[in-house]
Design an enzyme around this catalytic site. Structure first.
Site, PDB file in Angstrom:
ATOM      1  N   ALA A  67       0.863  -1.184   0.000  1.00  0.00           N
ATOM      2  CA  ALA A  67       0.000   0.000   0.000  1.00  0.00           C
ATOM      3  C   ALA A  67       0.898   1.233   0.000  1.00  0.00           C
ATOM      4  CB  ALA A  67      -0.871   0.001   1.250  1.00  0.00           C
ATOM      5  N   GLY A 111       0.521  -5.263   0.577  1.00  0.00           N
ATOM      6  CA  GLY A 111      -0.618  -5.306  -0.353  1.00  0.00           C
ATOM      7  C   GLY A 111      -0.243  -5.895  -1.708  1.00  0.00           C
ATOM      8  N   GLU A 114      -0.496  -9.518  -1.151  1.00  0.00           N
ATOM      9  CA  GLU A 114      -1.931  -9.830  -1.030  1.00  0.00           C
ATOM     10  C   GLU A 114      -2.607  -9.831  -2.411  1.00  0.00           C
ATOM     11  OE1 GLU A 114      -2.389  -6.711   1.968  1.00  0.00           O
ATOM     12  OE2 GLU A 114      -3.224  -8.219   3.302  1.00  0.00           O
ATOM     13  N   GLU A 134       4.009  -5.391   7.145  1.00  0.00           N
ATOM     14  CA  GLU A 134       3.132  -4.462   7.879  1.00  0.00           C
ATOM     15  C   GLU A 134       3.504  -4.342   9.348  1.00  0.00           C
ATOM     16  OE1 GLU A 134       2.127  -6.753   5.732  1.00  0.00           O
ATOM     17  OE2 GLU A 134       0.559  -5.948   4.418  1.00  0.00           O
TER      18      GLU A 134
HETATM   19  N1  COA Z   1       4.517   3.335  -0.277  1.00  0.00           N
HETATM   20  C1  COA Z   1       4.888   4.532  -0.726  1.00  0.00           C
HETATM   21  N2  COA Z   1       6.074   4.772  -1.327  1.00  0.00           N
HETATM   22  C2  COA Z   1       6.879   3.717  -1.496  1.00  0.00           C
HETATM   23  C3  COA Z   1       6.563   2.426  -1.055  1.00  0.00           C
HETATM   24  C4  COA Z   1       5.295   2.248  -0.410  1.00  0.00           C
HETATM   25  N3  COA Z   1       4.882   1.056   0.015  1.00  0.00           N
HETATM   26  N4  COA Z   1       7.583   1.596  -1.333  1.00  0.00           N
HETATM   27  C5  COA Z   1       8.506   2.346  -1.952  1.00  0.00           C
HETATM   28  N5  COA Z   1       8.101   3.625  -2.041  1.00  0.00           N
HETATM   29  C6  COA Z   1       8.790   4.770  -2.636  1.00  0.00           C
HETATM   30  C7  COA Z   1       9.902   5.283  -1.711  1.00  0.00           C
HETATM   31  O1  COA Z   1       9.377   6.131  -0.727  1.00  0.00           O
HETATM   32  C8  COA Z   1      10.763   5.999  -2.717  1.00  0.00           C
HETATM   33  O2  COA Z   1      10.165   7.235  -3.037  1.00  0.00           O
HETATM   34  P1  COA Z   1      11.059   8.584  -3.134  1.00  0.00           P
HETATM   35  O3  COA Z   1      12.016   8.299  -4.262  1.00  0.00           O
HETATM   36  O4  COA Z   1      10.054   9.633  -3.444  1.00  0.00           O
HETATM   37  O5  COA Z   1      11.753   8.698  -1.810  1.00  0.00           O
HETATM   38  C9  COA Z   1      10.658   5.123  -3.964  1.00  0.00           C
HETATM   39  O6  COA Z   1       9.477   4.362  -3.810  1.00  0.00           O
HETATM   40  C10 COA Z   1      11.803   4.145  -4.121  1.00  0.00           C
HETATM   41  O7  COA Z   1      11.912   3.443  -2.890  1.00  0.00           O
HETATM   42  P2  COA Z   1      13.325   3.133  -2.188  1.00  0.00           P
HETATM   43  O8  COA Z   1      13.050   2.757  -0.774  1.00  0.00           O
HETATM   44  O9  COA Z   1      14.268   4.260  -2.443  1.00  0.00           O
HETATM   45  O10 COA Z   1      13.779   1.887  -3.070  1.00  0.00           O
HETATM   46  P3  COA Z   1      14.608   0.618  -2.638  1.00  0.00           P
HETATM   47  O11 COA Z   1      14.748  -0.182  -3.886  1.00  0.00           O
HETATM   48  O12 COA Z   1      15.835   1.003  -1.914  1.00  0.00           O
HETATM   49  O13 COA Z   1      13.670  -0.171  -1.572  1.00  0.00           O
HETATM   50  C11 COA Z   1      11.636  -1.202  -0.807  1.00  0.00           C
HETATM   51  C12 COA Z   1      12.469  -0.729  -2.011  1.00  0.00           C
HETATM   52  C13 COA Z   1      10.341  -1.721  -1.416  1.00  0.00           C
HETATM   53  C14 COA Z   1      12.359  -2.336  -0.070  1.00  0.00           C
HETATM   54  C15 COA Z   1      11.390  -0.060   0.194  1.00  0.00           C
HETATM   55  O14 COA Z   1      10.965   1.066  -0.524  1.00  0.00           O
HETATM   56  C16 COA Z   1      10.330  -0.389   1.227  1.00  0.00           C
HETATM   57  O15 COA Z   1      10.640  -1.019   2.234  1.00  0.00           O
HETATM   58  N6  COA Z   1       9.060   0.027   0.987  1.00  0.00           N
HETATM   59  C17 COA Z   1       7.972  -0.159   1.924  1.00  0.00           C
HETATM   60  C18 COA Z   1       7.484  -1.587   1.888  1.00  0.00           C
HETATM   61  C19 COA Z   1       6.340  -1.799   2.858  1.00  0.00           C
HETATM   62  O16 COA Z   1       6.478  -1.629   4.055  1.00  0.00           O
HETATM   63  N7  COA Z   1       5.189  -2.206   2.317  1.00  0.00           N
HETATM   64  C20 COA Z   1       4.002  -2.473   3.104  1.00  0.00           C
HETATM   65  C21 COA Z   1       3.150  -1.273   3.200  1.00  0.00           C
HETATM   66  S1  COA Z   1       1.710  -1.576   4.204  1.00  0.00           S
END
Ligand code: COA
Length: 260
Positions: A67, A111, A114, A134
């Protein structure tokens, strides 16, 4: 190719590919994307030419990284409740009457996992990373993670992922039966497409009846499921596709199913 802002739809030879298209945000599901996905699925449901759907994410970095966390901060629980009571992409996929294949590359989290689990078959690139993180945000899955993950991975396997938020690689996801196939990264879409093409040759009616029967199998008792299967069998038996399938067998030629 039709395009709404965050979801691309491509239809070719009975197979539709839906691509979640926010690569700069790792294809995170914000409200707009969720709504567009629901609308795109509704169009594909009604499109008689489409027999199989592939769901994938743009780029190779993520299927869907969950999400959109950016939308969480300002939201009250009432706001969030309203969102979750609105049109659900998880329900839309679950109820979608045609086979759906998730093609997973990169991060498939929260998500995103999911969403993949609401599809029928999951193919992952060997580089994929999957998890339900989460717990690290102090919340729990809200798109079926606590319900569908244990049905695939068993209680212990699911609870371990849900309690720890740890990410697993594609090989471990295959071992846990969260995904059904793992392929080299560069071959993901080719393999998903080949599988979709082979399914698209079958009777669309029989495919729909199989999906309905199997959906029921995880929701009901064996006796009830078996009775339901017999009723569905009766529908298949009266179809033009059944006539064509039997005739093609007798004439020693491939069947040409028209979904009648
Ligand atoms: N929601 C909103 N933005 C997200 C996102 C999410 N779930 N996952 C990634 N992004 C955004 C980051 O904020 C970043 O945006 P920015 O460039 O404006 O700062 C961009 O996507 C790239 O993410 P980044 O973290 O720099 O890439 P990465 O390859 O180093 O890491 C992830 C990727 C997916 C491991 C990491 O972004 C992450 O842990 N995301 C959250 C995952 C999560 O908790 N999901 C469950 C949500 S309920």
């Amino acid at each position: 190719m039709t395009e709404s802002e965050n979801v691309l739809t491509q239809i070719e030879a009975h197979v539709a590919t839906l691509t979640i298209n926010r690569p700069e945000k790792r294809n995170a599901l914000n409200d707009a994307t969720r709504c567009q996905l629901v609308s795109a699925l509704e169009e594909l449901r009604q499109n008689g030419d489409v027999r199989v759907v592939i769901v994938t994410g743009a780029g190779d970095k993520a299927f869907v990284a969950g999400a959109d966390i950016g939308e969480f901060e300002a939201r009250t629980s009432v706001d969030q409740f309203r969102v979750m009571q609105g049109p659900s992409v998880y329900a839309a996929l679950d109820e979608f009457p045609k086979p759906v294949i998730a093609a997973i590359s990169g991060f498939c989290l929260g998500g995103g996992l999911e969403l993949a689990m609401a599809c029928d078959i999951r193919i992952a690139a060997d580089t994929a990373k999957l998890g339900q993180p989460e717990i690290n945000l102090g919340i729990i899955p809200g798109g079926g993670g606590t319900q569908r993950l244990p049905r695939l991975a068993g209680l212990g396997g699911a609870l371990k992922l849900l309690y720890t938020g740890e990410l697993i690689d594609a090989a471990e996801a295959l071992r846990l039966r969260i995904v059904d196939e793992v392929v080299p990264g560069g071959e993901l879409l080719k393999r998903a497409r080949a599988l979709a093409d082979s399914i698209a040759q079958k009777s669309p009616i029989a495919l729909q009846l199989i999906k309905e029967a199997v959906r029921v199998s995880v929701r009901t008792s064996l006796d009830e499921g078996l009775r339901h299967e017999i009723a569905l069998f009766g529908i298949a038996f009266t179809s033009g596709d059944k006539r064509e399938g039997v005739q093609a067998f007798r004439e020693k030629r491939p069947a040409k199913f028209e979904g009648r």
